[in-house]
Scaffold this motif. Structure first.
Motif: not given
Ligand SMILES: *[C@@H]1O[C@H](CO)[C@@H](O)[C@H](O)[C@H]1NC(C)=O
Ligand SMILES: *[C@@H]1O[C@H](CO)[C@@H](O)[C@H](O)[C@H]1NC(C)=O
Length: 324
Positions: A229-258
């Motif tokens: 499907g089409v992935v939707q995302f959001d940001t919070t606190k100038n620090r984290f990214l989150a996206a809905g993918d693979n029946f779950s919610i994934k989080f990234w630190d904005m400064d780290n691509v992993q």
């Protein structure tokens, strides 16, 4: 109470963008332009201490009645959630008390299917507010962006072109191409300094990238190879990214691509859940299966839900009057 009531009033101007042929692309947002300047684009200085501060605990499950496509929290009343669904229904929820304050249907959403240019409608009175002309393909998403007292919009069309508009003259000043070249949404960090896009290509390849001066600066990793499907995302606190993918919610630190961490919200999520943080990043709304919405909280969010469990009668009264 005066400030909250004012906020509720300005917030009642929610906008709706009618999108052609892709019901997944239904989009609405709050017109931050109508908020007092001191509130709009007001960055938050405090940051998370650790990823443990991310909202991960399921605290509420709401049933909207139709499939939530887009959600937005009130910028000041942090437990008010606006929901737009696939059949053009709008629900306004007080997630602390689980009360649905408003439910409306907006037929206007279906009026100009398949037409370009795309238009933004005022959900309060059905009046057309802005027209995004100049795209050569239908517009998939718009994102309001508020900087130095000027309201801008990003608009992304399904040919992968992203344009930036200035609201006072609706002239597009910048135009660039997003990875994925299909369904792209834009978002920016709370302080307005960092800009991201999230896109899914027709082959199901999803991308979140950070932009810098019209160039891709970082590409975040960890998506499924083929998003369902089409992935939707959001940001919070100038620090984290989150996206809905693979029946779950994934989080990234904005400064780290992993990938930082993945949360399944006790299961029952669709392949690409829709997600939205509240302003302080203490709550996260996630669309679930069977028209459900899960509200995830961190420790501060749990406290907030309890505080607002019974929202001031004053505000409730105001909101009820507002819809009649
Ligand atoms: C998708 O979810 C499954 C089941 O939880 C997991 O085993 C797999 O590693 C996940 N894949 C990706 C790319 O997230
Ligand atoms: C995705 O595809 C690439 C290339 O085909 C492959 O190397 C990689 O292992 C795949 N990743 C997952 C999570 O399936």
């Amino acid at each position: 109470m005066g400030k909250s009531t004012e906020a509720a009033k300005s917030w009642s101007v929610a906008s709706v963008l009618n999108l052609p042929f892709l019901s997944c692309c239904l989009f609405f947002h709050i017109m931050k332009a109508n908020l007092p300047v001191s509130f709009a684009g007001n960055g938050h200085a405090q940051t998370f201490n650790a990823p443990d501060d991310l909202p991960k605990t399921v605290m509420r499950t709401l049933n909207q009645g139709s499939n939530p496509m887009s959600m937005d929290f009130h910028p000041i009343q942090q437990t008010l959630l606006l929901v737009g669904t696939d059949v053009g229904e709008i629900g306004l929820w007080e997630v602390g008390s689980r009360e649905r304050l408003v439910s409306k249907n907006f037929k206007v959403w279906h009026l100009n299917a398949c037409s370009m240019p795309s238009q933004v409608w005022d959900a309060g009175n059905g009046a057309r507010q802005y027209t995004f002309a100049g795209h050569e393909a239908p517009v998939f998403s718009v994102c309001p962006y508020y900087k130095e007292n000027i309201q801008y919009f990003f608009s992304a069309s399904i040919d992968g072109r992203v344009k930036i508009w200035q609201c006072d003259n609706m002239r597009s000043r910048v135009d660039f191409e997003a990875p994925g070249r299909w369904c792209t949404t834009m978002a920016y960090s709370a302080d307005g300094t960092r800009i991201f896009s999230c896109g899914t290509s027709k082959n199901g390849e999803s991308y979140i990238v950070e932009w810098s001066g019209g160039n891709v600066q970082r590409t975040y990793r960890g998506f499924r190879n083929r998003s369902l499907g089409v992935v939707q995302f959001d940001t919070t606190k100038n620090r984290f990214l989150a996206a809905g993918d693979n029946f779950s919610i994934k989080f990234w630190d904005m400064d780290n691509v992993q990938l930082l961490t993945t949360v399944d919200a006790d299961g029952g999520l669709p392949a690409c859940p829709r997600i939205r943080f509240n302003k302080d990043g203490t709550l996260l709304a996630v669309s679930g299966n069977e028209n459900g919405i899960k509200i995830l909280a961190n420790v501060d969010g749990m406290r907030l839900l309890r505080t607002f469990d019974s929202l001031s009668n004053d505000l409730l009264q105001h909101l009820r009057l507002g819809q009649s």
